[in-house]
Scaffold this active site. Structure first.
Site, mmCIF file in Angstrom:
data_model
loop_
_atom_site.group_PDB
_atom_site.id
_atom_site.type_symbol
_atom_site.label_atom_id
_atom_site.label_comp_id
_atom_site.label_asym_id
_atom_site.label_seq_id
_atom_site.Cartn_x
_atom_site.Cartn_y
_atom_site.Cartn_z
ATOM 1 N N LYS A 24 102.735 68.377 74.793
ATOM 2 C CA LYS A 24 101.426 69.036 74.293
ATOM 3 C C LYS A 24 100.842 69.024 72.820
ATOM 4 O O LYS A 24 100.031 68.512 72.539
ATOM 5 C CB LYS A 24 100.812 70.709 74.838
ATOM 6 C CG LYS A 24 99.717 70.826 75.347
ATOM 7 C CD LYS A 24 99.514 72.704 75.127
ATOM 8 C CE LYS A 24 100.074 73.969 73.843
ATOM 9 N NZ LYS A 24 98.989 73.925 73.710
ATOM 10 N N ASN A 25 101.476 69.282 71.690
ATOM 11 C CA ASN A 25 100.794 69.020 71.171
ATOM 12 C C ASN A 25 100.927 68.822 70.298
ATOM 13 O O ASN A 25 99.963 68.184 69.291
ATOM 14 C CB ASN A 25 101.507 70.626 69.716
ATOM 15 C CG ASN A 25 101.106 72.084 70.361
ATOM 16 O OD1 ASN A 25 100.475 72.361 71.001
ATOM 17 N ND2 ASN A 25 102.096 72.752 70.001
ATOM 18 N N ARG A 94 91.070 76.289 71.920
ATOM 19 C CA ARG A 94 91.303 76.249 70.218
ATOM 20 C C ARG A 94 91.348 74.576 69.811
ATOM 21 O O ARG A 94 90.754 74.191 68.722
ATOM 22 C CB ARG A 94 91.832 76.985 70.022
ATOM 23 C CG ARG A 94 92.920 77.408 69.300
ATOM 24 C CD ARG A 94 93.963 78.295 68.082
ATOM 25 N NE ARG A 94 93.164 78.143 66.895
ATOM 26 C CZ ARG A 94 93.061 77.188 66.389
ATOM 27 N NH1 ARG A 94 93.664 76.539 65.829
ATOM 28 N NH2 ARG A 94 92.593 77.664 65.346
ATOM 29 N N CYS A 118 93.813 81.731 72.703
ATOM 30 C CA CYS A 118 95.161 82.630 72.408
ATOM 31 C C CYS A 118 94.201 84.060 71.942
ATOM 32 O O CYS A 118 94.605 83.447 70.760
ATOM 33 C CB CYS A 118 96.475 82.054 72.915
ATOM 34 S SG CYS A 118 97.400 81.219 73.885
ATOM 35 N N ASP A 306 106.036 79.268 67.569
ATOM 36 C CA ASP A 306 106.047 78.863 68.784
ATOM 37 C C ASP A 306 107.155 79.593 69.488
ATOM 38 O O ASP A 306 107.210 79.244 71.248
ATOM 39 C CB ASP A 306 105.246 77.781 69.338
ATOM 40 C CG ASP A 306 104.308 77.748 68.922
ATOM 41 O OD1 ASP A 306 103.246 78.628 69.063
ATOM 42 O OD2 ASP A 306 103.550 76.058 69.234
ATOM 43 N N ARG A 398 98.804 76.623 80.468
ATOM 44 C CA ARG A 398 97.610 75.673 79.585
ATOM 45 C C ARG A 398 98.960 75.151 78.844
ATOM 46 O O ARG A 398 98.640 73.750 78.531
ATOM 47 C CB ARG A 398 97.696 76.582 78.646
ATOM 48 C CG ARG A 398 96.575 77.522 79.108
ATOM 49 C CD ARG A 398 95.751 77.681 78.254
ATOM 50 N NE ARG A 398 95.464 77.596 76.285
ATOM 51 C CZ ARG A 398 96.724 77.871 75.299
ATOM 52 N NH1 ARG A 398 96.816 78.953 75.779
ATOM 53 N NH2 ARG A 398 96.374 76.769 74.277
#
Length: 422
Positions: A24-25, A94, A118, A306, A398
């Site tokens: 995802k990142n 964000r 978040c 994370d 998410r």
């Protein structure tokens, strides 16, 4: 409105294989990078998560032609109908701030709502804006929006005041159009940075130094397209590694890359888990008793923030006392209160939490507060005796693709319960 929740019957040993989804990142900045060119771009192995859906919708609002199905995303930003990313979309995620760099670089103007996301403390974008100003942009903040303008960006030697992943990526994308050479110092070194650099090189930008603290970029006036395959998600990998360890299970994570999370593997071994890996993936075998260890989060290649919440859950069942220190974000111990309700013995002192291991956790009804805290509570439910219910799982959706399906396939008694609220 759908009010899905997850119900878990715990104390099940997990065994089997879990496929790791695309990162995802890495996906989010690469989706933003499609704005850098009028040529077609393709992203493969894209994870099906809410953040990706939100970014795709923002691109559509801007006028990008988008097609997304079966993990393949195709986009072409031949011309834009809008250069403003409105609050209704940005508030959901964000990472929308990543639109600033490519819009400013290619079109000379960008207007993006201040980001949401978040609730894990202040994550200011001032580092991004300072980089844009150094490249020659005029930046204004007004009415909740960031507006940046520049006739032509110019190469610069810029030092980030502190390490920032999204700031590094945003500056890289803006510098792709800057006249001359740009040197960015004190850069983030995460694998996702290298993934963006690889795409920029495909587009014709000269980039070197990614993976180190200093990145050099030679800008161009026009960029080509790219066709990239997402790297595996290292945080999803780490989460399932902890799932194997905390249930004393035996899991093989197909597609995972050990080189992306060295500190996580080191700490897992310290807790007693057996780790092995090859080019096809990583295997974890949990062992009793879980051993205590101390952890401090740090920028890559240090221990990732994370993964902090997941390890707090694991160490709550260790035989002894551990201390976990959060150095990246404030307010990132919101999972502690929920774990305490399950019987964990945790005490927050400033930026650290002291964990006195207990023999067992007991199922409870829990409230998710952010993405990684949600994952840590799922892990707690897997290990706990009895039934755990997790509410507000939209946080989980998410960033984790089909978590309940993947865990059920390896023996977890986990169900998504669909309800309709008023």
């Amino acid at each position: 409105m759908a009010l899905d929740r997850i119900r878990i019957e715990g104390s099940k040993r997990l065994s089997g294989e879990i496929p790791i989804s695309g990162a995802k990142n890495a996906a989010l900045p690469l989706l933003a990078a499609t704005l850098l060119t009028a040529k077609p771009c393709r992203l493969r192995n894209l994870p099906s998560v809410k953040d990706v859906d939100t970014m795709a919708e923002v691109l559509r609002v801007l006028g990008v032609r988008v097609n997304f199905g079966d993990g393949v995303f195709e986009a072409q930003a031949a011309s834009l109908t809008n250069d403003e990313a409105p609050y209704d979309y940005v508030r959901k995620m964000r990472a929308s701030v990543l639109l600033l760099g490519p819009l400013l670089g290619r079109f000379g103007h960008a207007r993006v709502s201040m980001p949401g996301g978040c609730a894990i403390g202040v994550r200011p974008i001032n580092l991004h804006l300072k980089a844009f100003e150094a490249l020659g942009a005029e930046v204004h903040l007004a009415e909740g929006y960031v507006e940046a303008k520049a006739k032509r960006l110019r190469g610069v030697d810029f030092l980030f005041d502190s390490v920032t992943v999204t700031g590094t990526v945003n500056a890289m994308m803006a510098a792709a159009f800057a006249e001359g050479k740009t040197t960015l110092r004190n850069c983030a070194r995460e694998p996702e940075i290298a993934a963006v650099a690889d795409a920029l090189r495909q587009m014709g930008v000269r980039v070197n130094g990614d993976g180190s603290e200093t990145i050099h970029i030679e800008g161009r006036k026009e960029l080509g397209g790219f066709d990239v395959t997402m790297i595996p998600d290292r945080i999803e990998t780490g989460t399932y590694l902890v799932a194997g360890a905390i249930t004393y299970g035996d899991l093989f994570l197909r597609g995972a890359r050990a080189s992306d999370l060295p500190a996580v593997l080191d700490k897992l071994r310290e807790t007693g888990a057996e780790i092995s890996y090859d080019s096809s993936g990583i295997r974890v075998r949990g062992r009793k008793p879980i051993q205590p260890t101390d952890i401090a989060t740090a920028p890559h290649p240090g221990f990732p923030t994370d993964m902090q919440a997941q390890f707090v859950t694991l160490l709550s069942l260790a035989k002894g006392v551990s201390v976990v220190t959060e150095t990246i974000f404030e307010n990132r111990f919101m999972h502690v209160a929920e774990l305490t309700r399950m019987g964990a013995n945790l005490k927050i002192q400033g930026s650290s939490v002291t964990i006195a291991g207990v023999e067992k956790l007991t199922g409870a009804s829990l409230m998710a507060t952010d993405l990684r805290a949600s994952a840590s509570l799922v892990l707690a439910g897997l290990a706990a005796e009895g039934t755990t219910e997790l509410l507000r799982i939209y946080h989980l959706d998410r960033g984790y693709e089909n978590m309940d399906h993947k865990l059920r396939a390896v023996g977890a008694n986990i169900q998504r319960v669909h309800e309709t609220g008023k």
